[in-house]
Scaffold this motif. Structure first.
Motif, short mmCIF file in Angstrom:
data_model
loop_
_atom_site.label_atom_id
_atom_site.label_comp_id
_atom_site.label_asym_id
_atom_site.label_seq_id
_atom_site.Cartn_x
_atom_site.Cartn_y
_atom_site.Cartn_z
N ARG A 144 0.83 -1.21 0.00
CA ARG A 144 0.00 0.00 0.00
C ARG A 144 0.86 1.25 0.00
NH1 ARG A 144 -2.44 -0.72 6.13
NH2 ARG A 144 -0.47 -0.52 7.27
N ASP A 145 2.02 1.22 0.69
CA ASP A 145 2.91 2.38 0.69
C ASP A 145 3.53 2.57 -0.69
OD1 ASP A 145 2.38 2.72 3.37
OD2 ASP A 145 4.09 1.52 4.02
N ALA A 146 3.91 1.46 -1.35
CA ALA A 146 4.49 1.58 -2.68
C ALA A 146 3.48 2.12 -3.68
CB ALA A 146 5.01 0.22 -3.14
N GLN A 147 2.23 1.66 -3.60
CA GLN A 147 1.21 2.15 -4.53
C GLN A 147 0.80 3.58 -4.21
OE1 GLN A 147 -1.63 -1.15 -4.10
NE2 GLN A 147 -1.21 -1.69 -6.24
N ALA A 148 0.90 3.98 -2.94
CA ALA A 148 0.63 5.37 -2.60
C ALA A 148 1.69 6.29 -3.18
CB ALA A 148 0.56 5.53 -1.08
N ALA A 149 2.95 5.83 -3.17
CA ALA A 149 4.03 6.64 -3.74
C ALA A 149 3.98 6.65 -5.26
CB ALA A 149 5.39 6.10 -3.27
N CYS A 150 3.48 5.56 -5.85
CA CYS A 150 3.45 5.45 -7.32
C CYS A 150 2.13 4.81 -7.73
CB CYS A 150 4.64 4.63 -7.82
SG CYS A 150 4.70 4.43 -9.61
N PRO A 151 1.07 5.60 -7.96
CA PRO A 151 -0.24 5.02 -8.30
C PRO A 151 -0.24 4.19 -9.58
CG PRO A 151 -0.45 7.33 -7.65
CD PRO A 151 1.02 7.06 -7.81
N ARG A 152 0.69 4.46 -10.52
CA ARG A 152 0.74 3.72 -11.79
C ARG A 152 1.57 2.45 -11.68
NH1 ARG A 152 3.89 6.17 -14.95
NH2 ARG A 152 3.23 5.06 -16.84
N LEU A 153 1.94 2.07 -10.49
CA LEU A 153 2.84 0.94 -10.29
C LEU A 153 2.21 -0.35 -10.81
CD1 LEU A 153 5.60 0.21 -8.96
CD2 LEU A 153 4.30 -0.42 -6.92
N VAL A 154 2.98 -1.10 -11.60
CA VAL A 154 2.56 -2.42 -12.08
C VAL A 154 3.01 -3.45 -11.05
CG1 VAL A 154 2.77 -4.12 -13.92
CG2 VAL A 154 2.73 -1.68 -14.48
N VAL A 155 2.07 -4.17 -10.49
CA VAL A 155 2.35 -5.13 -9.42
C VAL A 155 2.56 -6.51 -10.02
CG1 VAL A 155 1.43 -6.23 -7.34
CG2 VAL A 155 1.05 -3.79 -7.75
N ILE A 156 3.71 -7.11 -9.74
CA ILE A 156 4.06 -8.44 -10.24
C ILE A 156 4.36 -9.34 -9.05
CG2 ILE A 156 5.63 -9.76 -11.72
CD1 ILE A 156 3.91 -7.73 -13.21
N ALA A 157 3.83 -10.56 -9.07
CA ALA A 157 4.09 -11.52 -8.00
C ALA A 157 5.47 -12.14 -8.18
CB ALA A 157 3.03 -12.62 -7.98
N ALA A 158 6.16 -12.34 -7.08
CA ALA A 158 7.49 -12.97 -7.13
C ALA A 158 7.36 -14.40 -7.66
CB ALA A 158 8.13 -12.96 -5.75
N ASP A 159 8.31 -14.80 -8.47
CA ASP A 159 8.31 -16.14 -9.06
C ASP A 159 9.76 -16.59 -9.15
OD1 ASP A 159 8.10 -18.46 -10.49
OD2 ASP A 159 6.73 -17.67 -12.00
N GLU A 160 10.20 -17.37 -8.17
CA GLU A 160 11.59 -17.81 -8.14
C GLU A 160 11.91 -18.73 -9.32
OE1 GLU A 160 14.72 -19.95 -4.99
OE2 GLU A 160 12.65 -19.52 -4.42
N THR A 161 10.93 -19.51 -9.74
CA THR A 161 11.14 -20.39 -10.89
C THR A 161 11.41 -19.57 -12.15
OG1 THR A 161 9.71 -22.07 -9.91
CG2 THR A 161 10.13 -22.23 -12.27
N ARG A 162 10.65 -18.52 -12.35
CA ARG A 162 10.87 -17.65 -13.51
C ARG A 162 12.25 -17.00 -13.44
NH1 ARG A 162 6.91 -13.24 -12.98
NH2 ARG A 162 8.39 -12.51 -11.43
N ASP A 163 12.64 -16.54 -12.25
CA ASP A 163 13.95 -15.89 -12.11
C ASP A 163 15.08 -16.84 -12.50
OD1 ASP A 163 12.47 -13.80 -11.17
OD2 ASP A 163 12.93 -14.13 -9.06
N HIS A 164 15.02 -18.08 -12.03
CA HIS A 164 16.08 -19.04 -12.35
C HIS A 164 16.00 -19.48 -13.81
CE1 HIS A 164 18.19 -19.88 -8.56
NE2 HIS A 164 17.03 -19.61 -7.97
N ARG A 165 14.79 -19.61 -14.35
CA ARG A 165 14.64 -20.05 -15.73
C ARG A 165 15.27 -19.03 -16.69
NH1 ARG A 165 9.54 -20.82 -15.65
NH2 ARG A 165 8.86 -18.84 -16.49
N VAL A 166 15.08 -17.75 -16.43
CA VAL A 166 15.65 -16.72 -17.31
C VAL A 166 17.13 -16.53 -17.03
CG1 VAL A 166 15.44 -14.30 -18.02
CG2 VAL A 166 13.40 -15.59 -17.41
N PHE A 167 17.56 -16.78 -15.77
CA PHE A 167 18.97 -16.56 -15.42
C PHE A 167 19.87 -17.67 -15.97
CE2 PHE A 167 22.44 -16.24 -12.12
CZ PHE A 167 22.91 -15.01 -12.57
N SER A 168 19.32 -18.86 -16.13
CA SER A 168 20.14 -19.99 -16.56
C SER A 168 20.80 -19.76 -17.92
CB SER A 168 19.29 -21.26 -16.56
OG SER A 168 20.08 -22.40 -16.72
N PRO A 169 20.09 -19.25 -18.96
CA PRO A 169 20.77 -18.98 -20.23
C PRO A 169 21.84 -17.90 -20.11
CG PRO A 169 18.39 -19.05 -20.54
CD PRO A 169 18.64 -19.05 -19.07
#
Length: 524
Positions: free
Chosen positions: A63-88
């Motif tokens: 709520r504090d982040a969205q108050a500071a930046c109303p246009r903020l795009v909220v993305i859920a953390a995904d450790e699998t995605r992070d490792h999948r993109v980092f591996s290449p």
């Protein structure tokens, strides 16, 4: 304790955001450069530069982040995605200098001696790697070289955009670390310690910097903090004895096919995938593995992407792989790829030992024969031609029947567990009509029964007209109101549910909505 080895650490700031953008290059957020933040447990774990300019910081509540930046795009953390993109990315670094250790997604380390000798110095080696990564479209990477991975990581984090490489001379790790706050030790503490607990305790003891902590006697540290504290004490003094542990590069299990010129017909693309599918299955078989979950990525001529993970109740063979490519094309078609498909990539999302999928000694069992027959029908008619019903969530009985294509895993557990106020409790009717059937409920005088504003019946129900037959009602219960989407005038629904038993002993589940009576199901 071994002497620290010269280590080179590459740090990718805000990697979760980078990983999301590299997988979502066609999204509106990526195209517009919108401020993005990745959240885990309602806290910011990473944010883009544009979000940081508007006051978003790591550790902020949502709520504090969205108050500071109303246009903020909220993305859920995904450790699998992070490792999948980092591996290449790591595989590309290994082409410049082998022996890379993945500390975590967005942070890797390697021994500095080899690259330094090859490229003419430690700083030179780091600059070569950063320049090569920038050619691959990965900017903002920082590098640190020092005695041990811990000090090298802190050196990388101490760099600036205009000077992305920091080299700490040999033997000067302690002096470099001395002014840093003790909070940098949190990631190096054993898992039994809560994040921030160790640094907070040191702060209460009046120890705020690594230099002050390093000056404490080792015996006193061991008495108070045990062996994890002794290890952190050595890190604070610049005595990181951990060697870089290079990963064993995984075998290349994926296959890619490029089409020049791009193809538009699904049959042409499927035919072009036959050799790649055979090589994919053969490569897994050479390692005594089978694929149980398959990731298919389709790339359009203009960068369009379609990505999906396909499941299999057994294991994929070459024809099944080709079928999944064809089905994925059928779901998107020209709407997703107006200029045709330029490439296809298939990779195993989940693998298993081939011995677990070997046929029985006395031939295939009943389940295998059923699966073979249904899979052949599915291959001829399409992905959704053969479905199995599972129970899902919802308030209406027809909604709770979820058809799942054969071979896919039912993912309705969360839907069933979600609170559904107004849903029907067990036991449920044995017969559920796909479309509620129109019926009539009348009173003893033959007038239609209705539900008033205060949920009071106009008269006791006496007769039920259903399927062309008139039945006398012996017992009834209700009404139970159901209200959905009251905020949406187009999709709002308000009805009352009843249970009745007729003179023949049959029990019915009825709904009364907008003056109409319908049968939702029957208790057989």
């Amino acid at each position: 304790m071994h002497e620290p080895t010269r280590s080179l650490v590459l740090w990718f700031p805000d990697w979760p955001v980078t990983a999301y953008l590299r997988e979502a290059t066609t999204s509106a957020a990526a195209r517009a450069g919108a401020p993005i933040a990745v959240f885990e447990r309602n806290l910011v774990v990473a944010c883009s530069a544009s979000a940081r300019e508007q006051g978003v910081r790591r550790g902020q509540r949502r709520r504090d982040a969205q108050a500071a930046c109303p246009r903020l795009v909220v993305i859920a953390a995904d450790e699998t995605r992070d490792h999948r993109v980092f591996s290449p990315v790591v595989a590309h670094i290994e082409q410049l200098a082998p022996g890379v250790q993945i500390v975590r997604a967005g942070l890797c380390a390697l021994r500095a001696r080899g690259p330094a000798r090859y490229y003419g110095g430690e700083a030179e080696a780091a600059h070569v790697m950063l320049a090569t990564l920038e050619e691959q479209g990965i900017t903002g990477v920082r590098a640190g070289v020092a005695d041990g991975p811990f000090t090298a990581e802190q050196a990388a984090r101490a760099t600036r955009v205009e000077a992305p490489v920091r080299v700490v001379p040999a033997g000067e790790a302690g002096a470099f670390l001395s002014p840093l706050p003790v909070t940098v030790l949190d990631a190096s503490i054993a898992p039994s310690h809560a994040i921030g607990e160790f640094a907070g305790l040191l702060a209460r003891l009046g120890v705020h910097t690594l230099g002050a902590f390093a000056e404490m006697e080792v015996d006193r540290v061991r008495e108070r903090f045990g062996e994890p504290g002794v290890r952190s004490h050595a890190l604070a003094a610049g005595g990181d004895s951990r060697p870089v542990q290079p990963r064993t590069p995984p075998p290349e299990l994926h296959r890619e096919v490029a089409f020049e010129p791009p193809l538009e017909l699904a049959d042409q693309i499927a035919f072009g995938m036959r050799i790649a599918a055979d090589a994919f299955v053969t490569g897994l078989g050479a390692l005594d593995l089978v694929c149980t979950e398959l990731r298919v990525e389709l790339i359009g001529d203009r960068g369009e992407r379609s990505e999906r993970v396909w499941l299999h109740p057994g294991s994929f063979d070459a024809p099944a792989v080709v079928d999944r490519v064809r089905w994925q094309l059928a779901e998107g078609g020209k709407d997703v790829f107006p200029m045709g498909v330029a490439g296809v990539r298939i990779s195993p999302e989940a693998i298993d030992a081939a011995s677990h999928h070997a046929k029985g000694l006395f031939g295939a069992g009943t389940d295998e024969r059923v699966h073979h027959a249904l899979s052949r029908v599915q291959a001829m008619l399409g992905h959704r031609s053969v479905v199995t019903p599972v129970i899902g969530g919802g308030r209406w009985l027809a909604e709770r029947q979820v058809p799942v294509p054969w071979g896919d895993r039912a993912v309705t557990t969360k839907e069933r567990a979600r609170p559904w106020p107004g849903s029907l409790p067990d036991p449920l009717p044995a017969t559920v009509f796909p479309e509620p059937r129109l019926v009539e409920v009348t009173d003893i005088a033959g007038a239609a029964v209705s539900v008033g504003e205060r949920e009071v019946l106009s008269a006791p129900p006496a007769h039920l007209d259903a399927a062309g037959r008139r039945r006398r009602i012996e017992a009834w219960a209700g009404p139970w109101p159901i209200s959905e989407r009251g905020w949406d005038p187009l999709r709002a629904r308000f009805a009352h549910r009843f249970q009745i038993v007729d003179a023949e002993g049959a029990a019915w589940l009825l709904i009364c909505e907008a003056g109409e009576w319908r049968a939702e199901g029957r208790y057989d």
